[in-house]
Design an enzyme around this catalytic site. Sequence first.
Site, short mmCIF file in Angstrom:
data_model
loop_
_atom_site.label_atom_id
_atom_site.label_comp_id
_atom_site.label_asym_id
_atom_site.label_seq_id
_atom_site.Cartn_x
_atom_site.Cartn_y
_atom_site.Cartn_z
N HIS A 121 58.42 29.15 38.77
CA HIS A 121 57.12 29.79 38.99
C HIS A 121 56.28 28.95 39.95
O HIS A 121 55.62 29.48 40.84
CB HIS A 121 56.39 30.00 37.66
CG HIS A 121 55.10 30.73 37.82
ND1 HIS A 121 53.89 30.09 37.85
CD2 HIS A 121 54.83 32.05 38.00
CE1 HIS A 121 52.93 31.00 38.03
NE2 HIS A 121 53.49 32.19 38.13
N HIS A 139 51.94 35.39 44.73
CA HIS A 139 50.64 35.81 44.21
C HIS A 139 49.79 36.36 45.35
O HIS A 139 50.17 36.24 46.51
CB HIS A 139 49.92 34.63 43.56
CG HIS A 139 50.69 34.08 42.39
ND1 HIS A 139 51.53 33.00 42.50
CD2 HIS A 139 50.80 34.53 41.12
CE1 HIS A 139 52.08 32.78 41.32
NE2 HIS A 139 51.66 33.69 40.47
N HIS A 148 56.80 39.05 38.78
CA HIS A 148 56.61 38.68 37.37
C HIS A 148 57.43 39.56 36.43
O HIS A 148 57.85 39.10 35.38
CB HIS A 148 55.13 38.66 37.01
CG HIS A 148 54.38 37.51 37.63
ND1 HIS A 148 53.76 37.58 38.85
CD2 HIS A 148 54.19 36.23 37.20
CE1 HIS A 148 53.22 36.41 39.14
NE2 HIS A 148 53.46 35.57 38.16
N HIS A 287 43.48 38.60 34.95
CA HIS A 287 44.67 37.75 35.02
C HIS A 287 44.30 36.29 35.25
O HIS A 287 44.69 35.39 34.51
CB HIS A 287 45.63 38.23 36.12
CG HIS A 287 46.60 37.18 36.54
ND1 HIS A 287 46.46 36.47 37.72
CD2 HIS A 287 47.70 36.68 35.93
CE1 HIS A 287 47.45 35.58 37.81
NE2 HIS A 287 48.21 35.69 36.74
N HIS A 291 44.11 32.70 32.70
CA HIS A 291 44.67 31.39 33.05
C HIS A 291 43.60 30.32 32.91
O HIS A 291 43.83 29.23 32.40
CB HIS A 291 45.19 31.40 34.49
CG HIS A 291 46.58 31.97 34.63
ND1 HIS A 291 47.71 31.24 34.38
CD2 HIS A 291 47.01 33.20 35.00
CE1 HIS A 291 48.80 31.99 34.60
NE2 HIS A 291 48.39 33.19 34.97
N PHE A 301 48.85 27.03 38.78
CA PHE A 301 50.09 27.79 38.93
C PHE A 301 51.33 26.91 38.94
O PHE A 301 52.41 27.37 38.63
CB PHE A 301 50.06 28.64 40.20
CG PHE A 301 49.21 29.87 40.06
CD1 PHE A 301 48.91 30.39 38.82
CD2 PHE A 301 48.72 30.51 41.18
CE1 PHE A 301 48.13 31.53 38.68
CE2 PHE A 301 47.94 31.65 41.06
CZ PHE A 301 47.64 32.16 39.81
N HIS A 314 51.55 37.21 30.55
CA HIS A 314 52.04 38.00 31.68
C HIS A 314 52.66 39.32 31.25
O HIS A 314 52.71 40.27 32.02
CB HIS A 314 52.97 37.19 32.57
CG HIS A 314 52.23 36.70 33.76
ND1 HIS A 314 52.01 37.49 34.87
CD2 HIS A 314 51.55 35.55 33.97
CE1 HIS A 314 51.25 36.83 35.72
NE2 HIS A 314 50.95 35.66 35.20
CU1 C2O Z 1 52.42 33.82 38.58
CU2 C2O Z 1 49.70 34.43 36.12
O1 C2O Z 1 50.77 33.75 37.55
#
Ligand code: C2O
Length: 421
Positions: A121, A139, A148, A287, A291, A301, A314
């Site tokens: 990732h 992203h 994802h 989203h 995080h 990330f 996710h």
């Molecule tokens: Cu690939 Cu929520 O990030």
Amino acid sequence: METRRKLVLWISVLMACLTNSWVEAAPVKIRFDGCKPGRVMGGQGEIGPLMHCCPPMPTGPIVDFVPVRNMSKPLRVRKALQCLEGEELEIYVEKLRKAYAIMRSFPDDDPRSLEQHRRVHCAHSTGAFNCEGQGVDIHFGWLFYPFHRFFLYFHERMLQTFLGDPDFTLHFWNWDNAGQGGCGKPGDIIPPMYADRNHRSTYHLSRSNRTYDPELVVDLWVDAWNETRLPGGFSKEVTKARNLETMHWSMITMKDAPAGYSGRVYRAGYPRVTPYVGAGTLEVSAHGALHKWVGIDMDDFSFAAGDPLFYPHHENIDRLWDVWHNLSPNNTYPTDPDFLDAEFLFYDENLVLRRMWARDTLDMTNFGYTYEAVDNVEWLTQGKGDAGVAPPADEMPGYLDDLSASDGKKERSFLLRRLRE
Ligand code: C2O
């Protein structure tokens, strides 16, 4: 007339340059060779230390992967974590802990290890892979959802293999559910099975202390890429109301969103961009906010996928992609071949490197799963921003404190502006 024609010609040359169309359009393709260390993208551009996240090279040939639904098996149902109860909950939590304990037991360079999931990732977030001279970032653009979906799928397949249970299904964190929809239990608090320090396989040490409070409602309205705006400081009611506004905006109104729901057009050779420029509405808001709310490693990330909580988070994004698609006939997936033919590589549970295409993510039933149909009634009908429940962020106490501590950077961010309009 002559000048007019010249003008038209010049404008079309300019447009061609601006849209990169003198370069032959091509889809992004992930290649492991040529992978190099890179940095994550923040609100102002590349930030943070140089990260070394390249995956190991395959020892055998790359094998194509096309998901096809097995019609003789019922779809596995990914359920809302807060709705599990009784024996089902007990069995689930036990399996979850066991599967992650096994995943953590592999050496760091084994593609089945949690550490390799983190690095894969990270590599896709730091421009590590080279495509037509540019570092790739999945992203902040239209590859966000397909990447994802594959990532979660292979992650789940490995957990199934570890458990010897092909029907094991990773359930989702229903953080957009304030408590009225579905089974009537709120999903907007940390899922307890991921917050238990006595069970380290599903726990992660580097999280913010917000996650220590089992009743603290997540803040979906925080601006994830503006370091001056941190979560917290609001009553439960205000936070919930703000969350519904965020959901309503990112799933329905999307007012003035430059990259729409799906994210910006992203082809081979396109340079990386910052979140505000490229991310679709849900990616840039809830989203990222989640995080940030979990914080520390999840807020970076390059480390996020090392926290098991990344995956149920996710899955909710993956579910909402499907919810969005079914909300309106206008909510269509991109049809551009450079979206459909975008190419990804993932190791499967047998350490075979697989090649796959974004087009194959558009029907999740081909992967053998679906999502429990939780009722999204709250943000569908509420959160329109006309009830005055969520006053402008800069009038709220928590934000003001954070702002005054930050050198007077008071300009309002893109997201917050949009939410207010
Ligand atoms: Cu690939 Cu929520 O990030």
